[in-house]
Design a protein around this motif. Structure first.
Motif, PDB file in Angstrom:
ATOM      1  N   ASN A 112      -3.475  -4.630   7.740  1.00 13.21           N
ATOM      2  CA  ASN A 112      -2.143  -4.469   8.359  1.00 13.21           C
ATOM      3  C   ASN A 112      -0.999  -5.182   7.656  1.00 13.21           C
ATOM      4  N   SER A 113      -1.309  -6.002   6.680  1.00 19.05           N
ATOM      5  CA  SER A 113      -0.237  -6.783   6.047  1.00 19.05           C
ATOM      6  C   SER A 113      -0.685  -7.243   4.666  1.00 19.05           C
ATOM      7  N   GLY A 114       0.284  -7.809   3.951  1.00 21.00           N
ATOM      8  CA  GLY A 114      -0.025  -8.317   2.616  1.00 21.00           C
ATOM      9  C   GLY A 114      -0.983  -9.498   2.667  1.00 21.00           C
ATOM     10  N   ALA A 115      -0.740 -10.411   3.608  1.00 19.11           N
ATOM     11  CA  ALA A 115      -1.595 -11.596   3.703  1.00 19.11           C
ATOM     12  C   ALA A 115      -3.037 -11.200   4.010  1.00 19.11           C
ATOM     13  N   GLU A 116      -3.194 -10.218   4.890  1.00 17.79           N
ATOM     14  CA  GLU A 116      -4.554  -9.750   5.201  1.00 17.79           C
ATOM     15  C   GLU A 116      -5.210  -9.131   3.967  1.00 17.79           C
ATOM     16  N   ALA A 117      -4.410  -8.430   3.185  1.00 19.21           N
ATOM     17  CA  ALA A 117      -4.960  -7.818   1.968  1.00 19.21           C
ATOM     18  C   ALA A 117      -5.456  -8.910   1.018  1.00 19.21           C
ATOM     19  N   VAL A 118      -4.670  -9.977   0.911  1.00 22.48           N
ATOM     20  CA  VAL A 118      -5.050 -11.091   0.038  1.00 22.48           C
ATOM     21  C   VAL A 118      -6.323 -11.761   0.565  1.00 22.48           C
ATOM     22  N   ASP A 119      -6.375 -12.009   1.860  1.00 24.79           N
ATOM     23  CA  ASP A 119      -7.585 -12.600   2.453  1.00 24.79           C
ATOM     24  C   ASP A 119      -8.814 -11.727   2.168  1.00 24.79           C
ATOM     25  N   SER A 141       3.602 -19.265  -6.808  1.00 27.43           N
ATOM     26  CA  SER A 141       3.342 -17.936  -6.241  1.00 27.43           C
ATOM     27  C   SER A 141       3.338 -17.959  -4.725  1.00 27.43           C
ATOM     28  N   PHE A 142       3.449 -16.777  -4.148  1.00 29.70           N
ATOM     29  CA  PHE A 142       3.383 -16.627  -2.689  1.00 29.70           C
ATOM     30  C   PHE A 142       2.452 -15.462  -2.371  1.00 29.70           C
ATOM     31  N   HIS A 143       1.502 -15.706  -1.464  1.00 34.58           N
ATOM     32  CA  HIS A 143       0.540 -14.664  -1.135  1.00 34.58           C
ATOM     33  C   HIS A 143       0.464 -14.366   0.356  1.00 34.58           C
ATOM     34  N   GLY A 144       1.260 -15.057   1.182  1.00 37.02           N
ATOM     35  CA  GLY A 144       1.273 -14.714   2.602  1.00 37.02           C
ATOM     36  C   GLY A 144       1.010 -15.903   3.505  1.00 37.02           C
ATOM     37  N   ARG A 145       0.922 -15.606   4.819  1.00 38.36           N
ATOM     38  CA  ARG A 145       0.958 -16.665   5.829  1.00 38.36           C
ATOM     39  C   ARG A 145      -0.337 -16.875   6.594  1.00 38.36           C
ATOM     40  N   ILE A 216      -3.141 -13.468  -9.334  1.00 36.65           N
ATOM     41  CA  ILE A 216      -1.802 -13.620  -9.936  1.00 36.65           C
ATOM     42  C   ILE A 216      -0.885 -12.506  -9.444  1.00 36.65           C
ATOM     43  N   GLU A 217       0.369 -12.860  -9.225  1.00 34.40           N
ATOM     44  CA  GLU A 217       1.401 -11.842  -9.035  1.00 34.40           C
ATOM     45  C   GLU A 217       1.884 -11.498 -10.450  1.00 34.40           C
ATOM     46  N   PRO A 218       1.773 -10.242 -10.892  1.00 39.21           N
ATOM     47  CA  PRO A 218       2.250  -9.929 -12.253  1.00 39.21           C
ATOM     48  C   PRO A 218       3.722 -10.310 -12.401  1.00 39.21           C
ATOM     49  N   GLY A 221       7.242 -13.064  -6.889  1.00 40.19           N
ATOM     50  CA  GLY A 221       8.294 -12.551  -6.011  1.00 40.19           C
ATOM     51  C   GLY A 221       9.055 -13.666  -5.316  1.00 40.19           C
ATOM     52  N   GLU A 222       8.527 -14.070  -4.142  1.00 42.16           N
ATOM     53  CA  GLU A 222       9.217 -15.114  -3.361  1.00 42.16           C
ATOM     54  C   GLU A 222       9.544 -16.336  -4.232  1.00 42.16           C
ATOM     55  N   GLY A 223       8.659 -16.610  -5.197  1.00 44.05           N
ATOM     56  CA  GLY A 223       8.814 -17.807  -6.040  1.00 44.05           C
ATOM     57  C   GLY A 223       9.945 -17.715  -7.042  1.00 44.05           C
ATOM     58  N   CYS A 256      -4.812  -8.856  -8.901  1.00 47.45           N
ATOM     59  CA  CYS A 256      -3.352  -8.783  -9.039  1.00 47.45           C
ATOM     60  C   CYS A 256      -2.757  -8.525  -7.666  1.00 47.45           C
ATOM     61  N   ASP A 257      -1.925  -9.452  -7.226  1.00 44.27           N
ATOM     62  CA  ASP A 257      -1.259  -9.297  -5.939  1.00 44.27           C
ATOM     63  C   ASP A 257       0.008  -8.474  -6.158  1.00 44.27           C
ATOM     64  N   GLU A 258      -0.081  -7.222  -5.765  1.00 45.34           N
ATOM     65  CA  GLU A 258       1.050  -6.295  -5.953  1.00 45.34           C
ATOM     66  C   GLU A 258       1.667  -5.933  -4.602  1.00 45.34           C
ATOM     67  N   VAL A 259       1.541  -6.857  -3.653  1.00 46.73           N
ATOM     68  CA  VAL A 259       2.115  -6.606  -2.327  1.00 46.73           C
ATOM     69  C   VAL A 259       3.611  -6.326  -2.447  1.00 46.73           C
ATOM     70  N   GLN A 260       4.278  -7.070  -3.319  1.00 48.90           N
ATOM     71  CA  GLN A 260       5.720  -6.874  -3.462  1.00 48.90           C
ATOM     72  C   GLN A 260       6.068  -5.962  -4.647  1.00 48.90           C
ATOM     73  N   SER A 261       5.294  -6.078  -5.729  1.00 48.65           N
ATOM     74  CA  SER A 261       5.657  -5.352  -6.958  1.00 48.65           C
ATOM     75  C   SER A 261       5.073  -3.940  -6.994  1.00 48.65           C
ATOM     76  N   ALA A 285       0.895  -3.741   0.063  1.00 49.34           N
ATOM     77  CA  ALA A 285       1.365  -3.710   1.466  1.00 49.34           C
ATOM     78  C   ALA A 285       2.824  -3.252   1.426  1.00 49.34           C
ATOM     79  N   LYS A 286       3.717  -4.054   1.975  1.00 54.25           N
ATOM     80  CA  LYS A 286       5.172  -3.819   1.982  1.00 54.25           C
ATOM     81  C   LYS A 286       5.569  -2.347   1.936  1.00 54.25           C
ATOM     82  N   GLY A 287       5.880  -1.818   0.743  1.00 56.72           N
ATOM     83  CA  GLY A 287       6.492  -0.492   0.631  1.00 56.72           C
ATOM     84  C   GLY A 287       5.572   0.673   0.903  1.00 56.72           C
TER      85      GLY A 287
HETATM   86  C1  PLP Z   1       3.218 -11.069  -3.467  1.00 55.28           C
HETATM   87  C2  PLP Z   1       3.058 -11.164  -1.987  1.00 55.28           C
HETATM   88  N1  PLP Z   1       1.823 -11.249  -1.464  1.00 55.28           N
HETATM   89  C3  PLP Z   1       1.625 -11.308  -0.138  1.00 55.28           C
HETATM   90  C4  PLP Z   1       2.688 -11.303   0.739  1.00 55.28           C
HETATM   91  C5  PLP Z   1       2.446 -11.365   2.216  1.00 55.28           C
HETATM   92  O1  PLP Z   1       2.714 -10.136   2.783  1.00 55.28           O
HETATM   93  P1  PLP Z   1       2.892 -10.013   4.383  1.00 55.28           P
HETATM   94  O2  PLP Z   1       4.148 -10.714   4.741  1.00 55.28           O
HETATM   95  O3  PLP Z   1       2.914  -8.533   4.612  1.00 55.28           O
HETATM   96  O4  PLP Z   1       1.684 -10.644   4.984  1.00 55.28           O
HETATM   97  C6  PLP Z   1       3.987 -11.217   0.245  1.00 55.28           C
HETATM   98  C7  PLP Z   1       5.148 -11.229   1.157  1.00 55.28           C
HETATM   99  O5  PLP Z   1       6.262 -11.432   0.793  1.00 55.28           O
HETATM  100  C8  PLP Z   1       4.174 -11.141  -1.164  1.00 55.28           C
HETATM  101  O6  PLP Z   1       5.404 -11.073  -1.689  1.00 55.28           O
END
Ligand code: PLP
Length: 431
Positions: A112-119, A141-145, A216-218, A221-223, A256-261, A285-287
């Motif tokens: 359901n979300s980027g963080a879940e995808a990373v987990d 880097s940022f991978h979620g909450r 790695i985020e290629p 993003g948030e960072g 590769c965390d492509e949640v944002q990219s 996730a995201k888009g």
């Molecule tokens: C690269 C990356 N991974 C993971 C996440 C987390 O995604 P979500 O907020 O959908 O859990 C984000 C959110 O900004 C992100 O930019």
């Protein structure tokens, strides 16, 4: 006398403060009511050009009619079955993704979300590499909450404050940031010495055979919107390719965390394509579903099959309505040739910004994921404020919040886009 609209905005914000958790930060204190294309309309009758896309989500603008129609039709037909039965929508979407994901990545788990995808990708790495408790993540880097994704994140210490102990075995190494080189080299004249930070860690304290995954985020993003080289600042080295070689040598999973990219944000379906590298796992996730909640991690069938039924799960993951919206989002991106538009226009935008802002800003990015790094947070705040006065919503990024973060809808009209960029340039020049 305050107008009725102003009174109702004040009331709404007061109720928001009373009833909604304070942990959720809000950037602009306006109340969204409806959206159409690149514009957001508020309850007090204002119209804003939305250059945030709900943090990189509404790739086709707000409420794209074809996506809305697809979701509405699905909504009326069947909303939810969870994993109680199979359903057509996640089958169609997984097949579609297998066609657009790089290389042999052809098998997807929906959440359901980027963080879940990373987990989920962490769990997969434990199945592929059992008995290897360590993971390498990149500083900044940022991978979620979720607690797992929080453990991998290091873009702001507030995100981790009070949450220790987090997941064990996470080892941070500096991201190859050529705008702030972690090993103080000149990017025009370096030997990719930043990679030694990782290999030195292998020699000194982290046996590579104990590592299950490197994530790695290629493009961070948030960072702070920082792409890994090669890019305009350092065209000579391909960091991701070097990472791929290291992962192959030690059988480490490259995630590769492509949640944002991902999903066309950079002008390719996935940013890793720019690096000519096929990771083992891609998170997204995201888009993907134009604003309906959806996340996913994908890998090759050989790896995904190591997780038996029940090893991971989700009640809502791959929900039918989100899947229908995602399928239509991907179809529209393809049909309207949006990737080509974004990659070409993104390159023009970088050139335009570079020539207009020469000494004032560092410009970087790919496609419509562009960062404009200014000298200070004060300057960036001033630009955001000026944009807001002109009814444009724009965000910042980075630990110091001094990067203007340009993530417009992927289908924004070109004349409007360049007009907006020129306004931002003039605000920067005046600030
Ligand atoms: C690269 C990356 N991974 C993971 C996440 C987390 O995604 P979500 O907020 O959908 O859990 C984000 C959110 O900004 C992100 O930019």
């Amino acid at each position: 006398m305050p107008t009725n609209q102003a009174v109702s905005l004040k009331n709404l914000l007061a109720k928001d403060e009373q009833f909604l958790a304070s942990a959720l930060y809000r950037v602009f204190h306006i109340v969204a009511d409806r959206g159409e294309g690149s514009y957001l309309y508020t309850t007090d009758g204002q119209k804003y050009l939305d250059l945030t896309c709900g943090i990189g989500v509404t790739q086709l603008g707000h409420c794209h009619p074809e996506v809305v129609k697809a979701a509405q039709e699905q909504l009326a037909k069947l909303m939810h079955v969870s994993c109680v039965t199979h359903h057509t929508e996640n089958i169609k979407l997984a097949e579609k993704l297998a066609g657009i994901l790089p290389g042999d990545i052809n098998n997807t788990f929906f959440c359901n979300s980027g963080a879940e995808a990373v987990d989920g990708s962490i769990k997969l790495s434990r199945y592929v590499n059992p008995g290897r408790p360590n993971i390498v993540a990149f500083r900044g880097s940022f991978h979620g909450r979720t607690l797992g994704a929080t453990a991998l994140s290091s873009s702001k210490s507030l995100h981790r404050k009070h949450y220790d102990p987090l997941l064990a075995g996470i080892n941070f190494v500096d991201f190859p940031n050529c705008w702030q080189c972690p090993v103080f080299k000149d990017p025009n004249n370096c030997g990719l010495e930043c990679l030694d930070l990782l290999t030195r860690m292998f020699k000194l304290n982290l046996p590579p055979e104990s590592i299950s995954a490197i994530i790695i985020e290629p493009m961070v993003g948030e960072g702070g919107y920082v792409p890994a080289p090669p890019h305009n600042q350092n065209p000579r080295f391909n960091y991701l390719k070097e990472l791929r070689k290291i992962c192959d040598e030690y059988n480490i999973l490259l995630v590769c965390d492509e949640v944002q990219s991902g999903i066309g944000r950079t002008g390719k379906w996935f940013a890793t394509e720019y690096y000519d590298v096929v990771p083992d796992v891609i998170t997204m996730a995201k888009g993907i579903a134009s604003g309906l909640p959806m996340g996913a991690f994908a890998s090759k069938k050989k790896f995904m099959s190591l997780m038996p039924p029940g090893a991971h799960g989700s009640t809502f993951g791959g929900n039918l309505v989100s899947c229908a919206a995602a399928l239509k989002t991907l179809e529209v991106i393809e049909k309207e040739n949006i990737l080509d538009y974004v990659s070409k226009t993104g390159t023009e935008l970088i050139k335009h910004l570079e020539s207009a802002l020469k000494q004032k800003a560092k410009i970087r990015g790919l496609g419509f994921m562009l960062g404009i790094e200014l000298a200070s947070k004060e300057l960036a705040d001033k630009v955001v404020e000026e944009c807001f006065k002109e009814k444009m919503l724009i965000l910042t990024a980075g630990a110091e919040q001094k990067v203007i973060r340009f993530i417009p809808p992927l289908n924004i009209e070109k004349t409007l886009l360049f007009n907006v960029v020129d306004k931002i340039i003039s605000f920067i020049n005046k600030a």
